[in-house]
Design a protein around this motif. Sequence first.
Motif, PDB file in Angstrom:
ATOM      1  N   LYS A   1       0.849  -1.195   0.000  1.00  0.00           N
ATOM      2  CA  LYS A   1       0.000   0.000   0.000  1.00  0.00           C
ATOM      3  C   LYS A   1       0.879   1.238   0.000  1.00  0.00           C
ATOM      4  N   LEU A   2       0.406   2.277  -0.668  1.00  0.00           N
ATOM      5  CA  LEU A   2       1.141   3.535  -0.686  1.00  0.00           C
ATOM      6  C   LEU A   2       1.336   4.054   0.736  1.00  0.00           C
TER       7      LEU A   2
ATOM      8  N   ASP B   1      -7.389   0.796  -6.273  1.00  0.00           N
ATOM      9  CA  ASP B   1      -7.728   1.764  -5.234  1.00  0.00           C
ATOM     10  C   ASP B   1      -9.199   1.585  -4.871  1.00  0.00           C
ATOM     11  N   ASP B   2      -9.651   2.313  -3.846  1.00  0.00           N
ATOM     12  CA  ASP B   2     -11.036   2.167  -3.400  1.00  0.00           C
ATOM     13  C   ASP B   2     -12.005   2.971  -4.252  1.00  0.00           C
TER      14      ASP B   2
ATOM     15  N   ARG C   1      -7.150  -0.288 -11.367  1.00  0.00           N
ATOM     16  CA  ARG C   1      -6.713   0.856 -12.176  1.00  0.00           C
ATOM     17  C   ARG C   1      -5.786   0.452 -13.306  1.00  0.00           C
ATOM     18  N   ALA C   2      -5.007  -0.596 -13.094  1.00  0.00           N
ATOM     19  CA  ALA C   2      -4.059  -1.024 -14.126  1.00  0.00           C
ATOM     20  C   ALA C   2      -3.668  -2.473 -13.860  1.00  0.00           C
ATOM     21  N   ARG C   3      -3.349  -3.166 -14.932  1.00  0.00           N
ATOM     22  CA  ARG C   3      -2.859  -4.543 -14.803  1.00  0.00           C
ATOM     23  C   ARG C   3      -2.089  -4.916 -16.063  1.00  0.00           C
TER      24      ARG C   3
ATOM     25  N   LEU D   1      -4.496   3.506  -2.428  1.00  0.00           N
ATOM     26  CA  LEU D   1      -3.772   2.981  -3.584  1.00  0.00           C
ATOM     27  C   LEU D   1      -2.887   1.826  -3.146  1.00  0.00           C
ATOM     28  N   ARG D   2      -2.966   0.711  -3.868  1.00  0.00           N
ATOM     29  CA  ARG D   2      -2.211  -0.485  -3.492  1.00  0.00           C
ATOM     30  C   ARG D   2      -1.808  -1.281  -4.734  1.00  0.00           C
TER      31      ARG D   2
END
Length: 95
Positions: free
Chosen positions: A6-7, A49-50, A55-57, A38-39
Motif C-alpha cells: 500500500k502507498l 484503489d477504493d 486501475r491497471a494490470r 492505492l495499493r
Amino acid sequence: MRRHIKLTELSHISTPKSDTYGPDLMERARTAQVKKNLRWDNALGILRDDDIGMRARFVNQSDHEPHDNEEDVMQWVFASSIKNSASRISRGFEP
C-alpha cells in the motif's frame, strides 16, 4: 518482498520528483492517493484503489516481473498515479 504493498506503507520513501509539478502539488497528489487506498499486487501486477477498483494490470501476465524492493514500486508503479493526480489538481479537477 511482500505481495500486497500500500502507498500508506511507503511513508519512509520520499514522494517522486516531477519536472512539471512542484513538490507541494506532488505531496497533495500523494495524499489524495493515500486517501484512495492505492495499493499494488506485486505477484499479479495489478494496481487498485477504493475509488475506481482495478486501475491497471498487465494484460499478458508473462510480461510482469515482481519488483524486488519498495523503492522500485514507488518509482515504477505509484509515481505515475501521483503525477496523474497532480495533473488533475493543477487543472482544477478532483485528484
